[in-house]
Design an enzyme around this catalytic site. Structure first.
Site, PDB file in Angstrom:
ATOM      1  N   ASP A 187      -8.335   3.799   1.414  1.00 50.48           N
ATOM      2  CA  ASP A 187      -7.342   4.230   2.396  1.00 50.48           C
ATOM      3  C   ASP A 187      -8.078   4.745   3.643  1.00 50.48           C
ATOM      4  OD1 ASP A 187      -5.337   5.418   3.840  1.00 50.48           O
ATOM      5  OD2 ASP A 187      -4.476   6.503   2.140  1.00 50.48           O
ATOM      6  N   CYS A 196       0.861  -1.185   0.000  1.00 52.03           N
ATOM      7  CA  CYS A 196       0.000   0.000   0.000  1.00 52.03           C
ATOM      8  C   CYS A 196       0.898   1.236   0.000  1.00 52.03           C
ATOM      9  CB  CYS A 196      -0.984  -0.015   1.176  1.00 52.03           C
ATOM     10  SG  CYS A 196      -0.207   0.012   2.806  1.00 52.03           S
ATOM     11  N   ASN A 208       2.282   1.458   4.396  1.00 53.12           N
ATOM     12  CA  ASN A 208       2.600   0.169   5.045  1.00 53.12           C
ATOM     13  C   ASN A 208       2.315   0.184   6.551  1.00 53.12           C
ATOM     14  OD1 ASN A 208       5.523  -1.983   5.526  1.00 53.12           O
ATOM     15  ND2 ASN A 208       3.459  -2.601   4.999  1.00 53.12           N
ATOM     16  N   CYS A 247      -1.345   0.639   7.416  1.00 55.34           N
ATOM     17  CA  CYS A 247      -2.791   0.357   7.515  1.00 55.34           C
ATOM     18  C   CYS A 247      -3.189  -0.841   6.655  1.00 55.34           C
ATOM     19  CB  CYS A 247      -3.622   1.584   7.128  1.00 55.34           C
ATOM     20  SG  CYS A 247      -3.277   3.049   8.129  1.00 55.34           S
ATOM     21  N   ARG A 248      -3.328  -0.631   5.358  1.00 54.15           N
ATOM     22  CA  ARG A 248      -3.932  -1.664   4.517  1.00 54.15           C
ATOM     23  C   ARG A 248      -3.060  -2.893   4.277  1.00 54.15           C
ATOM     24  NH1 ARG A 248      -5.097   2.324  -0.244  1.00 54.15           N
ATOM     25  NH2 ARG A 248      -3.175   3.122   0.676  1.00 54.15           N
ATOM     26  N   SER A 249      -1.799  -2.682   3.862  1.00 50.75           N
ATOM     27  CA  SER A 249      -0.996  -3.873   3.510  1.00 50.75           C
ATOM     28  C   SER A 249      -0.617  -4.738   4.715  1.00 50.75           C
ATOM     29  CB  SER A 249       0.218  -3.506   2.651  1.00 50.75           C
ATOM     30  OG  SER A 249       1.096  -2.629   3.301  1.00 50.75           O
TER      31      SER A 249
END
Ligand code: 4NP
Length: 155
Positions: free
Chosen positions: A124, A8, A11, A13-15
């Site tokens: 996001d 993401c 690095n 939050c999402r990934s």
């Protein structure tokens, strides 16, 4: 061995969420030895930091743990990982721009295996509320299960 890198922007939050959820899906399937997993960001602002506290809280609430420190994606990652899964279309474009054309096929949009007609991006959650972080976990669960199904046993 399947080597997967989730990517993401930051690095934090999402990934790392997608990585932690996928690791748990793999564990439950009894397939841990078949996978090497990591995550990284296209940006470098948060390098060395643990996942955002809101990311950790949402993951914990839904039964996942993460022990990641943020790092930035590097060109070497395109050699090391055979599947690089971008959380959104901007991450996907940035990764394609970094990688040699020969590696482009391994760079894919994570939600490309989501239900037909679903949004292409993992939204996001960074500037929004708590519910956005829960939504990221839910997407990671649904779509991660599809990737696991897609990636058969390795010889
Ligand atoms: P991520 O979220 O890409 O899912 O880790 C973000 C984290 C940090 C920033 C943006 C998005 N930031 O601008 O610092």
């Amino acid at each position: 061995m399947h080597r997967l890198l989730f990517v993401c922007l930051g690095n934090i939050c999402r990934s790392p969420t997608a990585e932690a959820v996928f690791a748990e899906l793999v564990r439950r399937a009894g397939r841990t030895v078949e996978f090497e997993l990591d995550s990284a960001g296209t940006g470098d602002w948060h390098v060395g930091e643990p996942p955002d506290p809101r990311t950790q809280a949402a993951a914990r609430a839904l039964g996942y743990r993460m022990r990641h420190r943020a790092r930035q994606v590097s060109r070497q990652d395109f050699e090391r990982f055979d599947l690089v899964l971008a959380m959104d279309r901007q991450n996907h474009r940035d990764l394609l721009a970094m990688a040699e054309p020969v590696h482009h096929p391994r760079i894919q949009l994570f939600r490309s295996l989501d239900d037909a007609g679903s949004a292409p991006d993992v939204p996001d959650p960074y500037y929004g509320g708590e519910e956005g972080f829960i939504e990221v976990v839910r997407i990671a669960e649904r779509v991660g299960a599809r990737w696991l199904e897609r990636l058969g046993p390795t010889a």
